[in-house]
Motif scaffolding. Structure first.
Motif, PDB file in Angstrom:
ATOM      1  N   MET A   1       0.838  -1.162   0.000  1.00 49.49           N
ATOM      2  CA  MET A   1       0.000   0.000   0.000  1.00 49.49           C
ATOM      3  C   MET A   1       0.891   1.235   0.000  1.00 49.49           C
ATOM      4  N   SER A   2       0.718   2.075  -0.961  1.00 50.01           N
ATOM      5  CA  SER A   2       1.558   3.264  -1.051  1.00 50.01           C
ATOM      6  C   SER A   2       0.997   4.385  -0.185  1.00 50.01           C
ATOM      7  N   LYS A   3       1.888   5.221   0.301  1.00 47.58           N
ATOM      8  CA  LYS A   3       1.480   6.368   1.103  1.00 47.58           C
ATOM      9  C   LYS A   3       1.479   7.593   0.204  1.00 47.58           C
ATOM     10  N   LYS A   4       0.291   8.048  -0.142  1.00 48.53           N
ATOM     11  CA  LYS A   4       0.127   9.187  -1.026  1.00 48.53           C
ATOM     12  C   LYS A   4      -0.354  10.375  -0.213  1.00 48.53           C
ATOM     13  N   GLU A   5       0.175  11.538  -0.501  1.00 47.49           N
ATOM     14  CA  GLU A   5      -0.260  12.757   0.173  1.00 47.49           C
ATOM     15  C   GLU A   5      -1.690  13.085  -0.237  1.00 47.49           C
ATOM     16  N   SER A   7      -4.672  15.481  -1.361  1.00 45.78           N
ATOM     17  CA  SER A   7      -4.776  16.724  -2.128  1.00 45.78           C
ATOM     18  C   SER A   7      -5.440  17.783  -1.240  1.00 45.78           C
ATOM     19  N   PRO A   8      -5.289  19.061  -1.586  1.00 50.83           N
ATOM     20  CA  PRO A   8      -5.965  20.106  -0.807  1.00 50.83           C
ATOM     21  C   PRO A   8      -7.480  19.883  -0.736  1.00 50.83           C
ATOM     22  N   LYS A   9      -8.080  19.402  -1.825  1.00 51.06           N
ATOM     23  CA  LYS A   9      -9.515  19.126  -1.839  1.00 51.06           C
ATOM     24  C   LYS A   9      -9.855  18.009  -0.843  1.00 51.06           C
ATOM     25  N   GLU A  10      -9.057  16.942  -0.837  1.00 54.22           N
ATOM     26  CA  GLU A  10      -9.289  15.824   0.086  1.00 54.22           C
ATOM     27  C   GLU A  10      -9.117  16.276   1.542  1.00 54.22           C
ATOM     28  N   LEU A  11      -8.105  17.101   1.809  1.00 57.31           N
ATOM     29  CA  LEU A  11      -7.895  17.607   3.159  1.00 57.31           C
ATOM     30  C   LEU A  11      -9.089  18.446   3.625  1.00 57.31           C
ATOM     31  N   CYS A  12      -9.634  19.238   2.723  1.00 55.87           N
ATOM     32  CA  CYS A  12     -10.806  20.053   3.033  1.00 55.87           C
ATOM     33  C   CYS A  12     -12.001  19.160   3.376  1.00 55.87           C
ATOM     34  N   GLU A  13     -12.204  18.115   2.586  1.00 53.62           N
ATOM     35  CA  GLU A  13     -13.302  17.175   2.844  1.00 53.62           C
ATOM     36  C   GLU A  13     -13.134  16.478   4.194  1.00 53.62           C
TER      37      GLU A  13
END
Length: 94
Positions: A1-5, A7-13
């Motif tokens: 499983m990769s660790k992906k940052e 996105s700003p949209k996902e952080l907002c959600e």
């Protein structure tokens, strides 16, 4: 499983979800689990606390009792469970 940052949209959600109170969450599309689903459920099946080897002096009669009453598990596991229940009860008392 990769660790992906995120996105700003996902952080907002995620921030919006964290702020949402439980009573505002719509669970109508989640079916209730029938009681028979819990027949073979086990608490903590995947939780494996770190064990630390220690030397401890226990009265011979107490140790003998645990060895005779371990109910299919090792007596050390039984002693650990008794100690854990005691610790949890003391924590609840404050």
């Amino acid at each position: 499983m990769s660790k992906k940052e995120f996105s700003p949209k996902e952080l907002c959600e995620l921030e919006k979800l964290v702020a949402l109170s439980d009573d505002k969450i719509d669970t109508q599309d989640i079916p209730e689990a029938p009681a028979e689903n819990w027949t073979f459920a086990r608490r903590g099946a995947f939780y494996k606390p770190v064990k630390q080897p220690v030397s401890i002096r226990i009265d011979a009669d107490v140790l003998d009792w645990f060895k005779r009453h371990a109910e299919g598990r090792g007596y050390q596991t039984e002693i650990n469970q008794v100690l854990r229940r005691h610790v949890m009860a003391k924590e609840r008392q404050g």
